[in-house]
Scaffold this motif. Structure first.
Motif, short mmCIF file in Angstrom:
data_model
loop_
_atom_site.label_atom_id
_atom_site.label_comp_id
_atom_site.label_asym_id
_atom_site.label_seq_id
_atom_site.Cartn_x
_atom_site.Cartn_y
_atom_site.Cartn_z
N GLY A 157 18.95 -1.82 -0.13
CA GLY A 157 17.55 -2.09 -0.25
C GLY A 157 16.76 -1.16 -1.32
N ARG A 158 15.75 -0.52 -1.06
CA ARG A 158 15.07 0.16 -1.95
C ARG A 158 14.83 1.82 -1.61
NH1 ARG A 158 9.38 -3.22 -2.97
NH2 ARG A 158 9.12 -1.52 -4.71
N GLN A 159 15.92 2.25 -0.85
CA GLN A 159 15.73 3.60 -0.33
C GLN A 159 15.95 4.42 -1.39
OE1 GLN A 159 17.70 4.12 3.72
NE2 GLN A 159 19.01 2.31 2.72
N ILE A 160 16.80 4.16 -2.62
CA ILE A 160 16.80 5.24 -3.78
C ILE A 160 15.30 5.32 -4.33
CG2 ILE A 160 17.88 5.60 -5.82
CD1 ILE A 160 19.76 5.97 -3.65
N GLU A 161 14.74 4.04 -4.52
CA GLU A 161 13.61 4.14 -5.11
C GLU A 161 12.49 5.03 -4.23
OE1 GLU A 161 9.62 0.84 -6.39
OE2 GLU A 161 12.03 -0.01 -5.49
N LEU A 162 12.60 4.84 -2.92
CA LEU A 162 11.66 5.32 -2.03
C LEU A 162 11.67 6.84 -2.36
CD1 LEU A 162 9.56 5.48 0.24
CD2 LEU A 162 11.77 5.29 1.78
N LEU A 163 13.09 7.59 -2.13
CA LEU A 163 13.35 8.89 -2.60
C LEU A 163 12.82 9.23 -3.89
CD1 LEU A 163 16.89 9.18 -0.92
CD2 LEU A 163 15.00 10.11 -0.25
N LEU A 176 26.15 8.82 -1.99
CA LEU A 176 24.73 9.95 -2.03
C LEU A 176 24.69 10.37 -3.40
CD1 LEU A 176 24.66 11.75 1.30
CD2 LEU A 176 23.62 9.65 0.94
N SER A 177 25.56 10.20 -4.45
CA SER A 177 25.46 10.70 -5.74
C SER A 177 24.20 10.55 -6.42
CB SER A 177 26.66 10.20 -6.47
OG SER A 177 26.66 8.62 -6.67
N GLU A 178 23.49 9.49 -6.43
CA GLU A 178 22.21 9.41 -6.75
C GLU A 178 20.88 9.83 -6.04
OE1 GLU A 178 19.29 5.91 -8.97
OE2 GLU A 178 21.09 5.35 -8.09
N ALA A 179 20.97 9.37 -4.48
CA ALA A 179 20.12 10.05 -3.67
C ALA A 179 19.94 11.29 -3.55
CB ALA A 179 20.46 9.33 -2.51
N GLU A 180 20.90 12.29 -3.73
CA GLU A 180 20.95 13.59 -3.51
C GLU A 180 20.08 14.38 -4.33
OE1 GLU A 180 24.74 15.22 -3.49
OE2 GLU A 180 25.35 14.72 -5.62
N GLY A 181 20.02 14.01 -5.58
CA GLY A 181 18.85 14.40 -6.76
C GLY A 181 17.51 14.58 -6.29
N TYR A 182 17.28 13.60 -5.31
CA TYR A 182 15.93 13.69 -5.12
C TYR A 182 15.47 14.35 -3.71
CZ TYR A 182 16.10 9.81 -8.53
OH TYR A 182 16.20 9.14 -9.75
N THR A 220 2.15 12.17 10.09
CA THR A 220 1.91 10.89 9.90
C THR A 220 2.99 10.13 9.49
OG1 THR A 220 1.78 11.44 7.52
CG2 THR A 220 -0.38 11.29 8.61
N TYR A 221 3.10 8.76 9.66
CA TYR A 221 4.20 7.99 9.45
C TYR A 221 4.02 6.54 8.75
CZ TYR A 221 8.12 4.45 10.93
OH TYR A 221 8.91 3.61 10.70
N ALA A 222 4.94 6.18 7.87
CA ALA A 222 5.21 5.00 7.11
C ALA A 222 6.50 4.62 6.95
CB ALA A 222 4.48 5.11 5.69
N LYS A 223 6.62 3.24 7.13
CA LYS A 223 7.94 2.66 7.09
C LYS A 223 8.65 2.80 5.92
CE LYS A 223 7.38 -0.87 10.75
NZ LYS A 223 7.61 -2.20 11.16
N GLY A 224 8.03 2.50 4.68
CA GLY A 224 8.38 2.88 3.42
C GLY A 224 9.04 1.79 2.72
N CYS A 225 10.02 1.44 3.21
CA CYS A 225 10.96 0.23 2.11
C CYS A 225 11.67 -0.61 3.06
CB CYS A 225 11.54 0.97 1.11
SG CYS A 225 13.08 1.94 1.49
N VAL A 226 12.16 -1.38 2.19
CA VAL A 226 13.04 -2.68 2.44
C VAL A 226 14.63 -1.99 2.76
CG1 VAL A 226 13.90 -4.74 2.36
CG2 VAL A 226 11.66 -4.38 2.25
N ILE A 227 15.25 -1.97 3.66
CA ILE A 227 16.64 -2.06 3.74
C ILE A 227 17.41 -3.19 3.70
CG2 ILE A 227 18.70 -1.14 5.13
CD1 ILE A 227 17.18 1.12 6.30
N GLU A 228 16.70 -4.37 4.61
CA GLU A 228 17.35 -5.60 4.36
C GLU A 228 16.20 -6.64 4.58
OE1 GLU A 228 18.80 -7.11 8.64
OE2 GLU A 228 19.11 -4.99 8.83
N ASP A 229 16.14 -7.67 4.09
CA ASP A 229 15.15 -8.79 3.99
C ASP A 229 14.06 -8.82 5.30
OD1 ASP A 229 15.88 -9.28 1.52
OD2 ASP A 229 16.99 -11.10 1.87
#
Length: 716
Positions: free
Chosen positions: A490-496, A518-524, A433-442
């Motif tokens: 955008g909201r990529q950290i929130e998405l992860l 990636l210091s915050e992202a890698e935790g997810y 399945t596929y979903a775009k997920g979140c905003v990187i830019e407006d």
């Protein structure tokens, strides 16, 4: 050797004959390059003259309308057609689009990079073109710079060797001329500001930046492009010291030097070092530039400067000789052996796609794996993220999406594999399945980004594994797109974070033009895979890698940032620093230069030297045994570093001296040897004189840029 000398003599005799017949206008015409996307009326006027030396960004059958006037001109000298084939003949839809230089550098494989150049040359030549403006030999050391994706990374040894390899591929069989760029220190611009002043010393240039251009000259690269910027306030376009005294005379470069886009006009209206175009032409030509890219008023201004006696005819003749020499090597002069051009059917052919797949596979780097990979046969996969199915983002800069005119809505060719397409094919028995997920830019997900986020979370919740594709977009990646913060936007950290809350297997795949924080992202993330801008076959290679049908072998040619504002983070810096770290970020970089995991597990013995002492004119062999202590065949890039323990000048904490990529079967061991000339352990003193000191030298061997085996050499 006798035949080569005879051919060279014949070429020079032919050039002498042509030069003796040329008028000033015809000579200066050869020094002018114009672009297909310039003012149409002006371009047509110049085209009809038949004496312009080169045209840029002309594709395919369009070349004929430029060739015909040249053939009918008094001397019949054909133009040379240049193209920005940065990672494949990528401005032509349907051609093979390779991974970016930065991605290709992750292979640490000179033979594979040479094949990449060879394929590109065949497709460019089959399209009727002659000259590729590649490779980029700038260093990728300030991650704010937009053109990081075009570099081979942060290390001079890697850049030099891979640069020389791709040049050999481009110029094999004389199909096209390569162009080493941008000479010099372009990537060192203050603040990562494209084309800005470079705050570096001559010693830093010689220690770090000059080696790749020396390797290019030794590889007989046919051309070099002048950098936009300046050093100590002196534009490179007007620097006789750097263009003539060092590049042409000291390094022995005998090809032609072409300016970058509109450099002459920049001398007047941007850098303001020349009062008018006549002065700019005089200063540029006398500095050593042989051809002017794009600035159409160069033609009349240079002719005026010659007639006024400001530019001696000898300087013009030297430039035209270099231009005609390159044309002779490409078979574009009457009486010279013509090239045997490949048929157009090679463009985007299956054979080239197979090579492209190998580059994509070997360039992927496994940054993190807590045991979730390989995925094997899973029943359901959620693929999430805008970049999972965006060819423009996956390609990066310098493709038909971005040049010669921006075309973000371009329709991709059918053969390109995004990660979504790759997962659907490789995990064919699973529910994908596929979903775009979140905003990187407006505007990425329409007006309702919350709805898109919720859809992605629901998609992840219903799957056995979530493959989340994160990274950047063309808006933040490429020429003229310098950024102050190399971050996940955008909201990529929130998405992860939200995906991880509903799925215990989260695999992040990066599609990006440069390393990001990636210091915050890698935790997810349970696993992280770096692909950079991976070209046509990236999605297929990445899908097979994460499933376990292939093994990871890529290593980072560039360090990831410890945090926003922590850069530059390149590995080979000086180590004297009060405190030794920033107080507000983690100092230990988990993803440094040379790092990359594998499904294999490699164990290193302590390095052994053939002798503990050596003379300054001597040599020593460094040996290390590497064991594959796993049941998975794999490739390992063994890296040799050194340091002069006590030196009269500051030297880096370590410096890459050599590297070898080796295949080691499951359970097998291989002894890898490096032959080191003591002369290569030197440095430049305060007078920029190269010297090697007596004393202790430390050798370090590593496979990941983090763990090092050590040996000591005493130089007498």
């Amino acid at each position: 050797m006798a035949n080569t000398a005879a051919r060279s003599a014949a070429v020079e005799k032919k050039i002498d004959e042509i030069l003796s017949k040329m008028t000033i206008e015809e000579k200066v015409g050869q020094m002018q390059q114009l672009a297909a996307n310039m003012d149409a009326a002006k371009l047509d006027e110049y085209r009809k003259m038949g004496t312009i030396g080169s045209f840029l960004h002309v594709l395919g059958n369009d070349t004929q309308k430029y060739i015909e006037p040249a053939e009918k001109s008094r001397l019949g000298i054909k133009p040379i057609f240049g193209i920005d084939a940065i990672h494949g003949h990528a401005l032509l839809k349907g051609a093979t689009v390779f991974p970016s230089q930065l991605a290709a550098a992750c292979t640490f494989d000179e033979q594979l990079v040479e094949k990449m150049g060879e394929v590109t040359a065949k497709e460019v030549a089959a399209d009727g073109l002659d000259w590729v403006f590649s490779p980029v030999l700038c260093m990728g050391r300030d991650l704010r710079w937009g053109r990081i994706d075009e570099t081979f990374g942060e290390d001079t040894e890697v850049v030099a060797r891979l640069g020389a390899a791709i040049i050999k591929g481009y110029q094999k069989d004389g199909l096209v001329a390569a162009c080493a760029k941008h000479y010099i220190a372009y990537g060192e611009a203050t603040g990562g500001r494209d084309a800005y002043d470079s705050q570096v010393t001559e010693r830093r240039v010689r220690e770090v930046l000059l080696k790749p251009f020396k390797a290019a000259a030794d590889a007989e690269v046919m051309s070099v492009m002048t950098a936009y910027g300046s050093i100590d306030g002196k534009p490179f376009t007007t620097s006789r010291k750097w263009l003539t005294d060092i590049l042409k005379d000291e390094l022995g470069f005998n090809g032609l030097i072409v300016t970058d886009w509109d450099n002459y006009k920049a001398l007047v209206h941007g850098q303001r070092v020349c009062e008018d175009l006549c002065e700019a032409c005089k200063d540029g030509i006398l500095a050593g530039n042989d051809m002017c890219m794009y600035t159409d008023v160069f033609y009349n201004a240079a002719i005026e400067a010659v007639k006024n006696g400001e530019i001696p005819m000898s300087a013009i003749d030297d430039s035209v000789r270099r231009i005609l020499r390159m044309k002779a090597r490409l078979g574009l002069l009457d009486g010279m052996p013509a090239r045997k051009l490949p048929p157009r059917s090679v463009i985007g052919c299956a054979e080239h796609a197979a090579i492209n797949y190998e580059v994509a596979k070997e360039s992927a780097v496994l940054l993190k794996n807590n045991g979730v990979l390989p995925l094997g046969d899973v029943k359901s996969v959620a693929v999430i993220g805008l970049n999972a199915d965006d060819v423009g983002a996956q390609y990066g800069d310098w493709t038909y999406y971005s040049h010669p005119n921006p075309n973000p809505q371009a329709t991709p060719k059918d053969s390109v594999y995004t990660l979504l397409k790759g997962v659907r094919e490789v995990f064919g028995d699973a529910r994908v399945t596929y979903a775009k997920g979140c905003v990187i830019e407006d505007g990425d997900c329409g007006a309702d980004s919350d709805k898109a986020m919720d859809e992605a979370v629901a998609c992840a919740k219903a799957a056995d594994v979530a493959v989340v594709v994160i990274g950047d977009r063309l808006k933040y990646n490429g020429e003229g797109k310098d950024v102050a913060q190399p971050i996940l936007r955008g909201r990529q950290i929130e998405l992860l974070k939200r995906v991880k809350a509903v799925n215990h297997k989260v695999v992040a795949v990066l599609v990006n033009g440069k390393p990001l924080v990636l210091s915050e992202a890698e935790g997810y993330c349970d696993a992280i895979v770096e692909t950079f801008n991976g070209g046509d076959m990236c999605g297929l290679a990445a899908a097979r890698l994460i499933k376990g049908e292939e093994n990871f072998g890529g290593k980072l040619p560039i360090s990831f940032p410890c945090g926003v504002g922590s850069g530059p983070d390149y590995y080979n810096q000086y180590d004297y620093w009060h405190g030794g770290r920033y107080a507000d970020v983690k100092h230990e970089n988990p993803y440094p230069f040379g790092f990359g995991l594998s499904y294999s597990r490699f164990e290193y013995s302590a390095p052994v030297l053939s002798a503990g002492k050596a003379k300054r004119d001597g040599a020593v062999r460094v040996s290390v045994t590497v064991k594959n202590a796993s049941d998975v065949d794999g490739k390992e890039t063994v890296q040799l570093y050194f340091r002069d323990r006590v030196c009269k000048m500051l030297t880096p904490v370590r410096k890459l001296l050599d590297f070898k990529k080796v295949f080691i079967g499951a359970g097998e061991s291989k002894t890898v040897t490096f032959d080191v000339a003591v002369a290569d352990l030197g440095y430049y003193d305060e007078n920029c004189v190269y010297t090697v000191d007596a004393g202790a030298f430390d050798f370090y061997v590593s496979g990941d840029g983090i763990n090092f085996g050590h040996a000591e050499l005493i130089v007498e």
